[in-house]
Write a protein that holds these residues in place. Structure first.
Motif, PDB file in Angstrom:
ATOM      1  N   TRP A  16      73.400 -24.359  52.680  1.00  0.00           N
ATOM      2  CA  TRP A  16      74.030 -23.974  51.171  1.00  0.00           C
ATOM      3  C   TRP A  16      73.618 -24.793  49.375  1.00  0.00           C
ATOM      4  O   TRP A  16      74.076 -24.278  48.692  1.00  0.00           O
ATOM      5  CB  TRP A  16      75.681 -23.833  51.733  1.00  0.00           C
ATOM      6  N   VAL A  19      70.848 -23.913  48.001  1.00  0.00           N
ATOM      7  CA  VAL A  19      71.191 -22.640  47.383  1.00  0.00           C
ATOM      8  C   VAL A  19      71.547 -22.567  46.351  1.00  0.00           C
ATOM      9  O   VAL A  19      71.384 -22.125  44.926  1.00  0.00           O
ATOM     10  CB  VAL A  19      71.852 -21.390  48.646  1.00  0.00           C
ATOM     11  N   LEU A  20      72.480 -23.737  46.249  1.00  0.00           N
ATOM     12  CA  LEU A  20      74.104 -23.909  44.827  1.00  0.00           C
ATOM     13  C   LEU A  20      73.645 -24.407  43.734  1.00  0.00           C
ATOM     14  O   LEU A  20      73.311 -23.880  43.233  1.00  0.00           O
ATOM     15  CB  LEU A  20      75.165 -25.169  45.539  1.00  0.00           C
ATOM     16  N   ILE A  23      70.723 -22.552  42.016  1.00  0.00           N
ATOM     17  CA  ILE A  23      71.925 -21.471  41.311  1.00  0.00           C
ATOM     18  C   ILE A  23      72.278 -22.668  40.178  1.00  0.00           C
ATOM     19  O   ILE A  23      72.368 -21.116  38.661  1.00  0.00           O
ATOM     20  CB  ILE A  23      72.841 -20.722  42.354  1.00  0.00           C
ATOM     21  N   ASP A 122      70.174  -4.182  42.286  1.00  0.00           N
ATOM     22  CA  ASP A 122      69.517  -2.784  42.263  1.00  0.00           C
ATOM     23  C   ASP A 122      70.227  -2.298  41.104  1.00  0.00           C
ATOM     24  O   ASP A 122      69.943  -1.196  40.668  1.00  0.00           O
ATOM     25  CB  ASP A 122      69.281  -2.360  43.971  1.00  0.00           C
ATOM     26  N   ALA A 123      72.015  -2.522  41.949  1.00  0.00           N
ATOM     27  CA  ALA A 123      72.364  -1.372  40.433  1.00  0.00           C
ATOM     28  C   ALA A 123      72.813  -2.750  39.198  1.00  0.00           C
ATOM     29  O   ALA A 123      74.040  -3.010  39.191  1.00  0.00           O
ATOM     30  CB  ALA A 123      74.001  -2.652  41.615  1.00  0.00           C
ATOM     31  N   LEU A 126      75.115  -1.164  36.266  1.00  0.00           N
ATOM     32  CA  LEU A 126      77.152  -1.580  36.725  1.00  0.00           C
ATOM     33  C   LEU A 126      76.925  -2.930  36.982  1.00  0.00           C
ATOM     34  O   LEU A 126      78.159  -3.063  36.472  1.00  0.00           O
ATOM     35  CB  LEU A 126      76.671  -0.836  38.357  1.00  0.00           C
ATOM     36  N   TYR A 127      76.152  -3.840  37.267  1.00  0.00           N
ATOM     37  CA  TYR A 127      76.675  -4.971  37.382  1.00  0.00           C
ATOM     38  C   TYR A 127      77.091  -5.272  35.682  1.00  0.00           C
ATOM     39  O   TYR A 127      78.118  -5.745  35.715  1.00  0.00           O
ATOM     40  CB  TYR A 127      75.418  -5.773  37.805  1.00  0.00           C
ATOM     41  N   LEU A 129      77.439  -3.844  32.867  1.00  0.00           N
ATOM     42  CA  LEU A 129      79.253  -2.643  32.938  1.00  0.00           C
ATOM     43  C   LEU A 129      80.247  -3.416  33.060  1.00  0.00           C
ATOM     44  O   LEU A 129      81.322  -3.176  32.774  1.00  0.00           O
ATOM     45  CB  LEU A 129      78.891  -1.050  33.369  1.00  0.00           C
ATOM     46  N   ALA A 130      79.933  -3.840  34.532  1.00  0.00           N
ATOM     47  CA  ALA A 130      81.298  -4.273  35.173  1.00  0.00           C
ATOM     48  C   ALA A 130      81.691  -6.005  34.370  1.00  0.00           C
ATOM     49  O   ALA A 130      82.516  -5.913  34.565  1.00  0.00           O
ATOM     50  CB  ALA A 130      80.945  -4.379  36.484  1.00  0.00           C
ATOM     51  N   ILE A 131      80.645  -6.363  34.481  1.00  0.00           N
ATOM     52  CA  ILE A 131      81.138  -7.786  34.173  1.00  0.00           C
ATOM     53  C   ILE A 131      81.578  -7.876  32.710  1.00  0.00           C
ATOM     54  O   ILE A 131      82.673  -8.698  31.862  1.00  0.00           O
ATOM     55  CB  ILE A 131      79.313  -8.757  34.351  1.00  0.00           C
ATOM     56  N   ILE A 134      84.827  -7.390  32.083  1.00  0.00           N
ATOM     57  CA  ILE A 134      86.160  -8.184  32.228  1.00  0.00           C
ATOM     58  C   ILE A 134      86.525  -8.782  30.784  1.00  0.00           C
ATOM     59  O   ILE A 134      87.558  -9.979  30.640  1.00  0.00           O
ATOM     60  CB  ILE A 134      85.589  -9.217  33.513  1.00  0.00           C
ATOM     61  N   MET A 183      68.956   2.351  38.430  1.00  0.00           N
ATOM     62  CA  MET A 183      70.038   1.184  37.579  1.00  0.00           C
ATOM     63  C   MET A 183      69.002  -0.308  37.708  1.00  0.00           C
ATOM     64  O   MET A 183      69.836  -0.638  37.106  1.00  0.00           O
ATOM     65  CB  MET A 183      71.005   1.481  38.754  1.00  0.00           C
TER      66      MET A 183
ATOM     67  N   MET B   1      76.580 -24.811  57.933  1.00  0.00           N
ATOM     68  CA  MET B   1      77.286 -23.221  56.907  1.00  0.00           C
ATOM     69  C   MET B   1      75.972 -22.465  56.362  1.00  0.00           C
ATOM     70  O   MET B   1      75.372 -23.345  55.543  1.00  0.00           O
ATOM     71  CB  MET B   1      78.323 -24.125  57.060  1.00  0.00           C
ATOM     72  N   PHE B   3      74.831 -19.948  52.757  1.00  0.00           N
ATOM     73  CA  PHE B   3      75.437 -20.098  51.069  1.00  0.00           C
ATOM     74  C   PHE B   3      76.578 -18.763  51.541  1.00  0.00           C
ATOM     75  O   PHE B   3      77.184 -18.744  50.983  1.00  0.00           O
ATOM     76  CB  PHE B   3      74.194 -19.948  51.038  1.00  0.00           C
ATOM     77  N   LEU B  56      81.247  -3.467  41.982  1.00  0.00           N
ATOM     78  CA  LEU B  56      80.685  -3.215  40.927  1.00  0.00           C
ATOM     79  C   LEU B  56      81.811  -2.171  40.631  1.00  0.00           C
ATOM     80  O   LEU B  56      82.396  -2.524  38.558  1.00  0.00           O
ATOM     81  CB  LEU B  56      79.892  -2.500  40.698  1.00  0.00           C
ATOM     82  N   ILE B  59      85.361  -3.660  40.387  1.00  0.00           N
ATOM     83  CA  ILE B  59      85.465  -4.308  38.519  1.00  0.00           C
ATOM     84  C   ILE B  59      85.783  -3.329  37.610  1.00  0.00           C
ATOM     85  O   ILE B  59      86.824  -3.065  36.979  1.00  0.00           O
ATOM     86  CB  ILE B  59      84.342  -5.310  38.738  1.00  0.00           C
ATOM     87  N   LEU B  60      84.852  -2.262  37.452  1.00  0.00           N
ATOM     88  CA  LEU B  60      84.088  -1.663  36.393  1.00  0.00           C
ATOM     89  C   LEU B  60      85.939  -0.749  35.970  1.00  0.00           C
ATOM     90  O   LEU B  60      86.893  -0.401  35.057  1.00  0.00           O
ATOM     91  CB  LEU B  60      83.518  -0.694  36.600  1.00  0.00           C
TER      92      LEU B  60
END
Lengths: 353, 216
Positions: A16, A19-20, A23, A122-123, A126-127, A129-131, A134, A183, B1, B3, B56, B59-60
């Motif tokens: 983990w 990965v962290l 990112i 894939d979306a 949408l991502y 638009l959604a973010i 906010i 999308m 554990m 991620f 999503l 959220i939207l």
């Protein structure tokens, strides 16, 4: 490249954590250039508007004033963040974070060139638009926490405006999704391959116009910057902010401007495809230009139009702005959704292959 | 554990904590903001469960639109916190009873005897080609098309009703209206008259100046 890094890291530490760390590195690789572009976008804005108004613009700090954004950043960093009395201090300080966090998080799904994307989800549309929806919380919370009438009025204006124009933007994107059949942002660009006449700009020209104008309104830029309207409510929602807290709002606004330009270029202007594709001589002449730069060039042009608008148009009145959003753009986009639906159903047009 | 587990515990913890804060905090604006945080972390949990479309859209729709309107209303209320605290002791037993009953009902429906890996089995994990959006869209527009259209009509009726309730024509004395069509249609010729005037020629002063200089 990042996969091999993650693989190498996971050989000698927890999974983990590997990965962290990967990112985090990916985030830094995007955020640092983004902040640099934001800094020089402010410089470009001042220079472009200055030349349009027959002035010199910043020309004192460094050659041609090129170090001006750095000087501004240093100045803002050393300024005191004034906390208004009677304000809600926690929310007051969280509000700039709420403004900038989504403006940066959105970039995870944006492809910069073929395969240059952090999360090829894939979306993707949408991502985004959604973010980006906010970001309105930064405005609302700052306006309320400041405990100031001007800030509150600015926040109400701005959030109403953002919500209204988001609908038109969403519908404009729906037409793109119907034409592209996906999308995923990378696949949307792939669908525009094969020359300038395959770009979605041509079949969806009205949607391009609606999307870009809504984008200008969405980022509170002139001529739709009634949220700031200095002649009416001083500076709107960030009137009580100073120093770095103000700068963070500023960064968020410009990051969103660049994002809207990227989205417009990806959705309507063929993304990273060269405009000379399929044209006999020019195609070979410009074959060496990587896709990243074509996309960057299109984005740069769109950003220039942002500045151009600001230097050209007077500010909209609030009721006119709301009328444009609700009574012109939204009906227009809904009609176009049905037009595209019918075209799609009857297989009309050269762009459904 | 792994991620994913780390992210899941982070989102689940934040979502539970935020939900708790939302019902305990006194200030309604803060409560609304905690609810927003609950929504966002719940959307994160949904994303982990491979239902990216639902996450999503949560959220939207809820975070991006509904809660902003909620905040609008709540922020403009002038709430006296001291008045709100009045009668708390009086209503507390009834509230506690209702809470217990609701908790019992929820426990009966979603208690441990209905859930658990031995009852439901491991959730199916899908590859990167799996599109949750299409998985939702296909049954929604085929199998449940009738219910979907019905829901849409209901929402439309709701919108029309809400607008009809608040719509009232106010006379010209109560509110000022602008005819925006007339404003848009206005052209420069309507407001601006170009007047042709004979150029006003300055009288030639150079000879006079010379005379004055000569006099000096």
């Amino acid at each position: 490249m990042f996969e091999t890094l993650q693989h190498w890291l996971s050989t000698w530490m927890w999974d983990w954590l590997a990965v962290l760390i990967t990112i985090l590195i990916q985030a830094v690789v995007i955020i640092l250039p983004l902040m640099l572009v934001v800094a020089y976008l402010t410089y470009a804005e001042r220079k472009v508007i200055a030349y349009m108004q027959v002035r010199m613009g910043p020309n004192r700090v460094g050659p041609y004033g090129l170090l001006q954004p750095i000087a501004d950043a240093v100045k803002l960093l050393f300024k005191e963040v004034v906390l208004p009395s009677q304000s809600n201090i926690y929310l007051f300080l969280i509000a700039p974070v709420l403004a900038i966090a989504p403006a940066i998080a959105v970039w995870a799904a944006i492809p910069f060139a073929e395969g240059w994307v952090v999360a090829d989800i894939d979306a993707g549309v949408l991502y985004v638009l959604a973010i980006s929806s906010i970001t309105v919380y930064g405005v609302v919370v700052s306006g309320w926490a400041s405990n100031s009438k001007y800030a509150f009025l600015g926040a109400l204006r701005s959030s109403a405006q953002k919500i209204s124009y988001e609908i038109a933007m969403g519908f404009a994107l729906v037409t793109v999704l119907m034409v592209a059949d996906t999308m995923n942002l990378t696949q949307i660009v792939e669908g525009q391959k094969g020359g300038i006449w395959h770009w979605y700009l041509i079949p969806l020209l009205p949607m391009f116009v609606v999307y870009f104008i809504s984008g200008v309104a969405e980022t509170n830029r002139a001529p739709f910057d009634i949220a700031e309207g200095e002649s009416e409510i001083v500076a709107g929602f960030h009137v009580e902010y100073s120093g770095m807290a103000f700068a963070v709002f500023f960064l968020a606004e410009y990051a969103m401007m660049i994002l809207i330009s990227y989205m417009t270029a990806i959705m309507f202007l063929g993304g990273w495809w060269s405009p000379f594709e399929g044209i006999p001589v020019l195609e070979t002449l410009f074959a060496w230009v990587p896709g990243f730069w074509w996309l960057a060039l299109k984005v740069a042009f769109l950003l220039f139009t942002f500045l151009w608008f600001r230097a050209t148009f007077p500010r909209y009145r609030y009721d006119q702005l709301m009328r444009l959003g609700w009574k012109v753009f939204i009906p227009l986009t809904i009609v176009w959704v049905f037009v595209v639906m019918l075209l799609h159903y009857y297989k009309v047009g050269p762009w459904f292959n | 554990m792994s991620f994913e587990q780390l992210v899941f515990y982070a989102f689940a913890g934040i979502s539970s904590l935020a939900a708790l804060m939302m019902i305990t905090v006194r200030n309604p604006v803060k409560a609304a903001l905690w609810l927003v945080l609950t929504f966002i972390s719940a959307a994160g949990v949904w994303l982990l469960a491979e239902s990216e479309f639902l996450g999503l859209v949560l959220i939207l729709v809820y975070v991006g639109a509904v809660m902003v309107l909620f905040l609008f209303v709540v922020m403009m209320l002038d709430i006296n916190l001291a008045e709100m605290k009045e009668g708390f002791a009086q209503y507390a037993p009834v509230g506690a009873l209702v809470a217990l009953v609701v908790f019992g009902l929820i426990y009966l429906v979603v208690g441990p005897e209905h859930f658990g890996l031995d009852k439901t089995g491991l959730p199916v994990t899908h590859g990167p080609d799996y599109s949750n959006t299409k998985e939702i869209a296909v049954p929604l527009y085929t199998q449940h098309a009738y219910a979907f259209v019905l829901a849409a009509v209901l929402l439309l009726v709701g919108i029309v009703a809400a607008i009809a309730l608040t719509l009232r024509r106010r006379g010209p004395r109560d509110a000022l209206y602008q005819d925006i069509d007339a404003q848009v249609r206005v052209r420069a010729e309507d407001r601006l008259t170009m007047v042709k005037m004979a150029p006003e020629v300055e009288p030639d002063v150079s000879s006079k100046n010379e005379e004055e200089e000569g006099a000096k």
